[in-house]
Structure formats: C-alpha cells, structure tokens
Design an enzyme around this catalytic site. Structure first.
Site, PDB file in Angstrom:
ATOM      1  N   HIS A  22      -4.385 -17.145  -3.448  1.00  0.00           N
ATOM      2  CA  HIS A  22      -3.935 -16.255  -4.516  1.00  0.00           C
ATOM      3  C   HIS A  22      -3.268 -17.027  -5.648  1.00  0.00           C
ATOM      4  O   HIS A  22      -2.907 -16.451  -6.656  1.00  0.00           O
ATOM      5  CB  HIS A  22      -2.988 -15.191  -3.953  1.00  0.00           C
ATOM      6  CG  HIS A  22      -3.676 -14.325  -2.944  1.00  0.00           C
ATOM      7  ND1 HIS A  22      -3.494 -14.474  -1.593  1.00  0.00           N
ATOM      8  CD2 HIS A  22      -4.605 -13.358  -3.092  1.00  0.00           C
ATOM      9  CE1 HIS A  22      -4.262 -13.606  -0.956  1.00  0.00           C
ATOM     10  NE2 HIS A  22      -4.947 -12.920  -1.844  1.00  0.00           N
ATOM     11  N   LYS A  55       0.830  -1.212   0.000  1.00  0.00           N
ATOM     12  CA  LYS A  55       0.000   0.000   0.000  1.00  0.00           C
ATOM     13  C   LYS A  55       0.860   1.256   0.000  1.00  0.00           C
ATOM     14  O   LYS A  55       1.873   1.334   0.687  1.00  0.00           O
ATOM     15  CB  LYS A  55      -0.878   0.035   1.256  1.00  0.00           C
ATOM     16  CG  LYS A  55      -1.814  -1.131   1.302  1.00  0.00           C
ATOM     17  CD  LYS A  55      -3.240  -0.728   1.072  1.00  0.00           C
ATOM     18  CE  LYS A  55      -4.051  -1.988   0.894  1.00  0.00           C
ATOM     19  NZ  LYS A  55      -5.442  -1.740   0.605  1.00  0.00           N
TER      20      LYS A  55
END
Ligand code: GLN
Ligand code: ZN
Length: 766
Positions: free
Chosen positions: A696, A114
């Site tokens: 994932h 992020k």
C-alpha cells in the site's frame, strides 16, 4: 396514513459526477466553488428523485463529500487536531480523510474501516481524554435551507451520538463513553437549531444496537435520549443491518417519537415490535432492501403490513431497511444484462418507487389494481419461476455437496513431502500474491477488446505478451513460485462474474466504497454454471514460458459472495456451494493442464463474519467447507494456497486452520506484531507467508524490516513452513517500485537461506 421515507441516498451521483469532481479538485484542476456546485447539483438530484417518487419526507444531512462519519466529526468540532494547518474547512476534512488536500500540510490520514458488515468504509473518529466538542452546523444548515426551498417535509438524518462514539477509537486508552455528556451537549444544541429551522423530524442512526453491546453502552442509551428529548424535536431512532434482539424492550422504552427497524435483515423482530410500540410512538418498518438490488415481493409485503397498518394507522411508516448508499442509482439505465435480469432489479430510484407504491396501496387498496402494481408483481413472479434462475442440475449437485465435510485424505505433512518432491523449492520460498502492475497498456488492451476494436486473436496475442513479460521479470528477480500476473482481470470478482452463467455484470451499477472510490459488484441472480474453463489458458501459457512453477489464481466462494450483490431467494451458503462447485471444476482443469500450485483467494472471509458472535459458528462452518470443496479432489501433490488481507485473524484462526490450505499468505507489513503474537499463542501448522512488503506504500521496503518480520515468525513457524511474499497483490503499484522491492525481498530470503544452511552444516560438524 402510512408514510414512506428513505433512510439515506447514494451520494456519488448517477454518473459518478461527485467522484470526478472530487478527483479533479484534489488534482487542482477545478476550484472549490466548482466542486461545491457539482456537489449541490448531485444533492439536488437526490432530493428531486425523492420528490418525483412521492416520498413523504425529503431526507437531508445524509449527503456528504467524503464520508458521513467524518462529516459527523466535523459537525461536532472533532476533526483530529493535526488537520488545523489550513483555514480552509473543506480541506481540513480532506486532510483527515486522505492525508492530503490542495491546501494545508500533509498529515497521516485517519484510519478507515468497514461500516458494519457492508463494503462501505468510514473514517474512524479518534478520541483522546482531553477532547472537546463544539457545534459546526453551517454546512448542515445550508443544506436544510436548500431542502426547504423544495419541500416543507424535511427529515434530517445523522449518525446518533452513541454510534458515533462506539465507532471511534480511543487513542490514549481513555473511555469513549466519558465523552458522552459533552457530545450530547452538542447534539442537543443542534437539535434546537434544527427545530428553529422548522425541521420536524430528526433520524438518529444507531446501528450499533444490532451488535453485541457491553452493558454500559446499553445503559447509556437511556441517559442519552432523555437528554436529547429536551430539544423538543421529534426523533426517529433508526436501527439497521440486523435485529435489536435482546435490546428490543429497552429501545422501545426510550423517550423518542419513533423507532425504525430493519425487517429485511431481521424480519423476526416484527411481532415483538408491534407488541411493544405503545400508544404514541411511530413504528418505521424497513421493508425495502437498502443493501441489495432485487425488486420487492410487494404483494407479500402488503399482506404482512396490512394488519399492522390497521392497528397503528398513521403511526406506521414504511422505509428502506437502511440508507440506499449501498445500492446504485438507476436500474432503468441497465440494458441487455445476462438473461435479461435487469427486469428484476431495483436500484435507489426504483426502490423509492416501490416504497411509495406500497405505502399508497396500504392507504388505498385500489392501487393494487393499477398497472404499476401488476408490473411489480409480474416481475417478482417471473424471477421466482425463471428457468434462467433455477437449474435443476446445479441444485442437485450442491445437494450432494452440502452434507459432506470435505477434506483431503492426506494430512499436511504427507502432502508437503509429495509437493516438495515435485516442486523442489528452496527453504523460505519466495512468491507474490498474484497481480502485477496494471499498466495503461494493459487497460487499453482490455478496453479495445471489450469495445470490439480488436478481435479475440489480437487480444490473445496482447495478453500473451504481457504474461511473457511478467514471467521474464519474475525470473530475473529470482522469485521461486511465479504467477501469470492477472493482466486479463480488471477486478478479481468481476472477472469471474463475467465468465460464469448465473452472474451478471451491470454497466453502471456503481456503489461508493470510500471517498471517491466506487465498486461495481457483479449480480448473482441465478444458479451458477461454468460454461468453460476460466483461467486455464492464461496460466497454462505462463507455465509454458518458464521452468519454475506457476501458481494459478482463483477467487474463493466467500469473497465472490461478499463482493457481489447476492440472491435473496436462497441462503448465502447455497450460493457459496454453487460457487465452490464451479471453482472445484476449474481446479480439476488446472491440474489436467499440468499446473501444480493453485491459489484460492479469500480476502473477504473475515469481513463476511456476521455482526453477532452467536452467528459466527454457523457462518464459518459453511464458509470453510465450501472453500474445502474447491480443492477436495485435488491431488495430494497439488499445492493449494490461499490469501487473506489482514493480520489480526486471532478470532478466526481455528477456521483458517480448518481451511487447510497448504500455504496461506497474509497481510502483515503494517501489523507484524499482531500476527506474531497470535502465532506464538496459537501456532498455525501449515505453510504461512506473513507479508513482508507493504504494497500500500510506494516505498521500497528496508531489508532489515523484512528480515525482522521473518525472524519473528521463525519463533513459532518451522523453517520448512515459512514463505516470503508481499502483503497483497501488486496491481496498484508501478513496475519501478515493484522490481526493486521484490529484489530486496528475494535478497532477504537468500540471506536467511544461506544462514540456515551454515547452521545446519555447523550442527553436522559438531
Ligand atoms: N490475487 C489478488 C491480487 O493479487 C488478491 C487481491 C486481494 O487480496 N484483494 O490482486
Ligand atoms: Zn490481499
């Protein structure tokens, strides 16, 4: 006189043109030339918007195809070596970003994380001791030249050298600061080139200055900016996402021509800044919120800026607080949002207009008598007094909730015994995180309903079929705690946003999350109410289809806040408590409907941590307490779960323990070691499910890998507290992947169970 500039602009295109073009290019459906044509047109539109609004600078260099930090790596000749399997420059960038590109051999992609405390992800630069750097300015120069065709007032915006280094990761333990001189060399060459091109200002973004910085990094600033001064181009050093705090006086002494401060997130720095700006520097004040979507209170801004403008005259600039990357393109495209709240919104285009209007009013006060000013003022007054925003009953309720420290009267052990008596779960119970594959059929069903092609009852039948199918499969796999599968949700926040009063969902309010991926954050504009239960009918139906317990799924208050555009007229904590209040009522309704396991997801709890350590405690206190209020009145026999998407929760373990969920499931499959070390050092005392299946990846996990994570966990987690589950929700996977993976996972749990049983028996025999 006062100038207005944007620190950066969104780049996906107003219609997300760049997203579609990128994805087509990656699929080999369009050529690289077509991709670049589309990119140029998006970039051109961005500039046109700045020109049309009357900005004093055209911001150049902020545009990029994938990520601005990755672009900087390219600019500095610092892409990872493994992408050199193709001569195609763009494909090298895509290889670094995604691990795959139309040309070149697949490699492992750079890691993403992020961008400060936003929901944007950048690609982490990788550093090795032997790295070298060299200038690759062709793309940037092409941009500068294209922009020069439109305007001669150009400001090139780039990440600054120290922020670039600090956001990277050393891969071999070497010190990133050791590269500073080499990096400065390249920046310095670049600045000289830009000067030759006739660029007068360069904005170097140094947002790390609003974080807690080690001393050697603070000290490096002086060296760095002295070095860059030599290029002879004017530098605006830009900080944002918080206040520069203790670094302020050092920052203001740097040999740069201007300093930009974010006054939206840290208004308190204004007076010190005005005191220390000195006689020569430009002070750029970021007063137009680059991260949120509300119209500014322009009159208030005018009043606070006027005296400063009198003092600094043309050395005062007005800016967006940070790049507009974090807001959508056009609020004017939104119509018929809940409670007509579109009139209060300002996306990138409107923000430019607001900024220019404010700058103009500072130049010439008669602007304040014009219709544009009055319209702007009316909108913000309307929002301040709207009954659709302010609801007494909601405010009164949270006033009674906030002062109490919420907790369940029974401790974890007592609750566990009661829950076990009711649920009768085996040792190492298996479960999932909530969502199951979102097939084409499911998406089509939701779309048909939304477009009015099918009625409510047809939609209901379709969803029930999905739920029943999902339950059958879970029973067949042999899972112990089932879920309904979340087929009715396109997104875990937007779903609730649509059902709650006080939250609006825009039609086209897309914001880049990473690369071609965009999110559409709901807009929390008013006091929050729940007109009716939100999840009960689906959960109840799922439970009616099986004798196994079905776990209900809710999204927690902090995650809703963090992944939405939030109100700026009250503290975050008040909004969190309002969300907690409606979730509390949902929990009660679920209980009344006979549901005895309820999961409240908080995947965003950690990413909402404030940038400065000093602010963590206050944040965690309300984050935890609002979470606890959600289940405060649940029966002791109701099992509360939560889920978080990370394993490195070292720094917030105490807060997670204080959340006191009966069970927490975590993402661990890629980082089991980190979690296990943490647990050994600071045991977690409630139920815990370290994710054993990496959702994932399309791969079916190996049984022995899953087993070894669980065996590792058993060192510090008691068997009775250990759960077996995947990393995260399964909605992005296909059934063909999910079924064998979950079967393998159940197989591991069964094996551990039988081993545990024999060891208990052998103890008894002895
Ligand atoms: N319950 C959600 C799901 O399974 C959780 C998603 C998340 O953690 N981001 O999809
Ligand atoms: Zn998750």
């Amino acid at each position: 006189m006062s100038k207005f500039h944007a620190l950066g602009y969104p780049r996906v295109g107003a219609e997300r043109e760049l997203k579609w073009a990128l994805e087509s290019y990656w699929r080999n459906d369009i050529t690289q030339d077509s991709l670049l044509d589309i990119a140029r047109s998006v970039r051109g539109n961005n500039w046109q918007a700045q020109l049309d609004a009357g900005c004093d600078f055209l911001t150049v260099g902020d545009f990029c195809l994938y990520d601005h930090v990755l672009n900087t790596s390219f600019l500095l000749g610092h892409l990872p070596r493994r992408v050199n399997t193709t001569d195609n420059t763009l494909d090298r960038i895509f290889l670094a970003a995604r691990g795959r590109a139309p040309s070149g051999t697949p490699v492992h992609a750079c890691e993403m994380t992020k961008w400060f405390d936003t929901n944007y992800h950048y690609l982490i630069p990788e550093f090795y001791a032997e790295d070298s750097f060299s200038l690759h300015a062709d793309f940037l120069l092409e941009e500068v030249r294209a922009a020069k065709q439109l305007s001669d007032k150009i400001k090139v915006a780039l990440p600054g050298p120290l922020t670039y280094l600090r956001l990277g990761q050393s891969k071999d333990g070497s010190d990133r600061l050791d590269h500073l001189d080499a990096v400065l060399e390249v920046y310095s060459d670049l600045l000289c080139l830009l000067k030759e091109e006739g660029v007068s200002w360069v904005q170097l973004d140094e947002p790390i200055l609003v974080t807690d910085l080690p001393l050697e990094w603070v000290n490096a600033y002086e060296r760095a900016y002295h070095r860059l001064r030599g290029a002879g181009i004017d530098i605006l050093l830009a900080t944002y996402f918080g206040g520069v705090g203790e670094h302020l006086s050092r920052v203001f002494q740097l040999p740069v021509q201007g300093i930009h401060l974010d006054l939206v997130s840290a208004p308190e720095q204004l007076s010190a800044a005005v005191d220390q700006i000195g006689p020569y520097k430009v002070l750029s004040l970021g007063v137009i919120d680059g991260r949120n979507i509300w119209r500014s209170d322009i009159e208030l801004l005018f009043q606070s800026l006027k005296p400063i403008q009198k003092r600094l005259k043309d050395r005062l600039w007005i800016g967006t607080s940070c790049s507009l990357l974090h807001v959508p393109y056009r609020a004017s495209a939104e119509q018929n949002l809940a409670d007509g709240c579109e009139q209060w919104l300002s996306f990138a285009e409107e923000k430019l207009q607001e900024g220019v209007l404010l700058a103009n009013a500072l130049k010439d006060e008669s602007v304040k008598r014009g219709s544009q000013w009055l319209d702007q003022v009316q909108r913000s007054v309307a929002r301040q007094i709207s009954k659709r925003v302010h609801k007494d009953a909601v405010k009164q309720r949270i006033e009674t909730i906030i002062p109490t420290a919420w907790h369940r009267p029974e401790g974890y052990d007592e609750r566990q015994a009661l829950q076990q008596a009711l649920l009768n779960l085996p040792l190492f119970p298996t479960t999932t995180i909530g969502s199951f594959p979102q097939t084409k059929g499911i998406r089509q069903l939701r779309r048909d309903w939304r477009d009015g092609k099918i009625d409510e009852s047809a939609y209901d039948v379709g969803l029930r079929d999905e739920i029943q199918h999902c339950i059958r499969i879970q029973e067949d796999i042999g899972l112990d705690v089932l879920v309904h599968g979340e087929a009715e949700r396109n997104d875990m926040v937007e779903y609730f946003g649509e059902l709650l009063d006080g939250i609006a969902v825009s039609a086209g309010g897309w914001v880049q999350s990473y690369g071609s991926r965009c999110v559409k954050p709901p807009i929390i504009y008013g006091d929050i109410e729940r007109p009716r239960p939100m999840t009960v009918r689906w959960t109840e139906y799922a439970q009616s289809q099986t004798n196994k317990p079905v776990k209900a799924m809710l999204t927690g208050p902090v995650t809703m806040l963090k992944w939405a555009f939030v109100r700026n007229d009250q503290p975050w904590s008040d909004t969190a408590y309002q969300l907690a209040a409606v979730l509390h009522d949902e929990v009660q309704d679920l209980e009344d409907a006979g549901i005895s396991i309820i999961q409240i997801d908080e995947p965003a709890l950690r990413e909402a941590l404030p940038l400065r350590k000093a602010d963590h405690k206050t944040y965690l206190a309300w984050a935890v307490n609002s979470f606890r209020y959600c289940y405060a009145d649940a029966k002791a026999s109701t099992q509360v779960h939560t889920h978080m998407c990370y394993a490195d929760f070292d720094d917030i373990l105490e807060a997670i323990q204080a959340m006191d969920a009966d069970v927490i499931t975590l993402e661990t499959a890629r980082s089991a070691a980190a979690l296990l070390t943490t647990l050994e050092q600071k045991p977690y005392t409630n139920g815990i499910g370290p994710g054993v299946y990496d959702i994932h990846s399309p791969n079916i996990p190996e049984a022995n890998q899953m087993e070894s994570i669980l065996t590792g966990a058993r060192v510090s987690v008691k068997d009775k507290d250990l759960w077996v589950n995947p990393d995260c929700g399964l909605k992005t996977r296909r059934w063909e992947e999910v079924i064998p993976a979950l079967k393998a996972m159940v197989g591991v749990a069964t094996k551990l169970r039988s081993e545990a049983d024999t060891s208990v028996e052998s103890v008894n025999v002895d």
